[in-house]
Design a protein around this motif. Structure first.
Motif, PDB file in Angstrom:
ATOM      1  N   ASP A 136      23.697  49.938  -1.188  1.00 28.14           N
ATOM      2  CA  ASP A 136      24.417  49.881   0.082  1.00 28.14           C
ATOM      3  C   ASP A 136      24.313  48.457   0.624  1.00 28.14           C
ATOM      4  N   PRO A 137      25.439  47.748   0.786  1.00 28.19           N
ATOM      5  CA  PRO A 137      25.371  46.346   1.214  1.00 28.19           C
ATOM      6  C   PRO A 137      24.848  46.173   2.635  1.00 28.19           C
ATOM      7  N   ASP A 138      24.927  47.216   3.453  1.00 31.20           N
ATOM      8  CA  ASP A 138      24.477  47.125   4.842  1.00 31.20           C
ATOM      9  C   ASP A 138      22.975  47.352   4.984  1.00 31.20           C
ATOM     10  N   THR A 139      22.434  48.279   4.202  1.00 24.66           N
ATOM     11  CA  THR A 139      21.016  48.630   4.346  1.00 24.66           C
ATOM     12  C   THR A 139      20.153  48.147   3.188  1.00 24.66           C
ATOM     13  N   GLY A 140      20.775  47.837   2.042  1.00 25.18           N
ATOM     14  CA  GLY A 140      20.001  47.482   0.851  1.00 25.18           C
ATOM     15  C   GLY A 140      19.412  48.674   0.148  1.00 25.18           C
ATOM     16  N   ARG A 141      19.765  49.870   0.585  1.00 19.04           N
ATOM     17  CA  ARG A 141      19.192  51.086   0.004  1.00 19.04           C
ATOM     18  C   ARG A 141      19.900  51.443  -1.299  1.00 19.04           C
ATOM     19  N   THR A 146      18.082  39.287  -2.918  1.00 20.34           N
ATOM     20  CA  THR A 146      19.268  40.114  -2.845  1.00 20.34           C
ATOM     21  C   THR A 146      19.250  41.111  -3.999  1.00 20.34           C
ATOM     22  N   GLU A 173      21.745  44.179  -6.179  1.00 16.78           N
ATOM     23  CA  GLU A 173      23.064  44.763  -6.407  1.00 16.78           C
ATOM     24  C   GLU A 173      22.979  45.740  -7.569  1.00 16.78           C
ATOM     25  N   ARG A 208      33.851  49.758  -2.388  1.00 19.63           N
ATOM     26  CA  ARG A 208      32.603  50.493  -2.151  1.00 19.63           C
ATOM     27  C   ARG A 208      32.890  51.971  -1.878  1.00 19.63           C
ATOM     28  N   ASN A 240      30.151  56.238   1.459  1.00 19.22           N
ATOM     29  CA  ASN A 240      28.821  56.384   0.863  1.00 19.22           C
ATOM     30  C   ASN A 240      28.667  55.574  -0.419  1.00 19.22           C
ATOM     31  N   ASN A 241      29.436  54.481  -0.514  1.00 19.27           N
ATOM     32  CA  ASN A 241      29.392  53.620  -1.699  1.00 19.27           C
ATOM     33  C   ASN A 241      29.680  54.398  -2.983  1.00 19.27           C
TER      34      ASN A 241
END
Length: 276
Positions: free
Chosen positions: A48-53, A80, A82, A125, A128-129
């Protein structure tokens, strides 16, 4: 540095061990850790690019992990993270045959599937990606693509030919070595790879009118088997989409991502480096 001996069953413990190996690697280079610009991790699943989860990592057992944050805290440098398919697509778009293309589908074929889709130059994305997650796509009512065409599907077929994974062997390493020792005159083995590749080819053929990619890139160690690629191409009825095999590894995609997001970036913190 090779980390294949690290157990992935406990993600928190594994991440701590990875970080210790990274620190050791940094020490061996003699580089002042405070002067490192940043790092990157490429991981199975989607981030998730917003939370990094980390999401979509249920097969790995790392669902919900904050991989980039864990490295950042352990190493004290910007980090970072991905998903592997997206990271591979990023490096292919910059340095591979996809350079200049804006609409690309990348399918990473290892023991399981990963996929990423770029439309008009933007990585999709979705909610929910979950955009373009092909592993659960059902080419038939009873079978998923993961069950028909992944590395695990190939291993099940090879077992019927009495090429079982030894009980003490890692399935991924076994299959990777098997592919590297490709035997072109073994018709039964070639048929297994071609059959599984054909399942992916049929899926791409069905999705091509909807996704409309300029280029489809096959990545991962399974996609380096010539018969698997031949199987994919055999089911593309109209030949309207080009198929390329990636020449980049997961490690190379992480290096490229680290350079792009830290060094060749407006976010580069020169003051932090100058103060080190």
């Amino acid at each position: 540095t090779d980390c294949s001996d690290i157990s992935l069953n406990d993600p928190a413990s594994a991440l701590r061990t990875f970080a210790r190996r990274a620190k050791s690697l940094i020490r061996r280079t003699g580089i002042d850790q405070q002067r490192l610009v940043g790092g990157a991790a490429s991981v199975a699943g989607r981030v998730d690019p917003d939370t990094g989860r980390l999401i979509g990592a249920a097969p790995l057992g790392w669902e919900g992990q904050m991989v980039g944050v864990a490295f950042e805290r352990s190493l004290g440098i910007p980090f970072t993270c991905e998903g592997r398919a997206a990271a591979l697509l990023e490096v292919e778009r910059s340095l591979g045959p996809a350079a200049g293309c804006k609409d690309i589908l990348l399918v990473n074929v290892g023991l399981r599937y990963g996929s990423a889709l770029m439309v008009d130059g933007n990585l999709l994305r979705g909610a929910n990606n979950g955009a373009c997650v092909l592993n659960n796509f059902r080419p038939t009512p009873s079978k998923t693509l993961d069950g028909l065409a992944s590395g695990f599907a190939i291993l099940r077929q090879l077992a019927k030919l009495h090429h079982e994974v030894p009980s003490d062997a890692d399935p991924g390493n076994f299959l990777r070595q098997y592919i590297e020792q490709e035997r072109p005159h073994d018709k039964a083995t070639a048929a297994v790879f071609r059959k599984c590749g054909a399942a992916l080819g049929r899926t791409i053929d069905k999705l091509e009118p909807v996704l409309a990619p300029q280029l489809v890139i096959l990545a991962g160690f399974v996609a380096r088997h010539s018969e698997y690629v031949a199987g994919v191409r055999s089911k593309l009825r109209h030949g309207s989409v080009e198929i390329q095999v990636s020449r980049f590894t997961t490690a190379q995609s992480a290096v490229h991502m680290a350079l792009n997001r830290h060094l060749f970036s407006e976010a580069l913190d020169i003051d932090r480096l100058m103060a080190a």
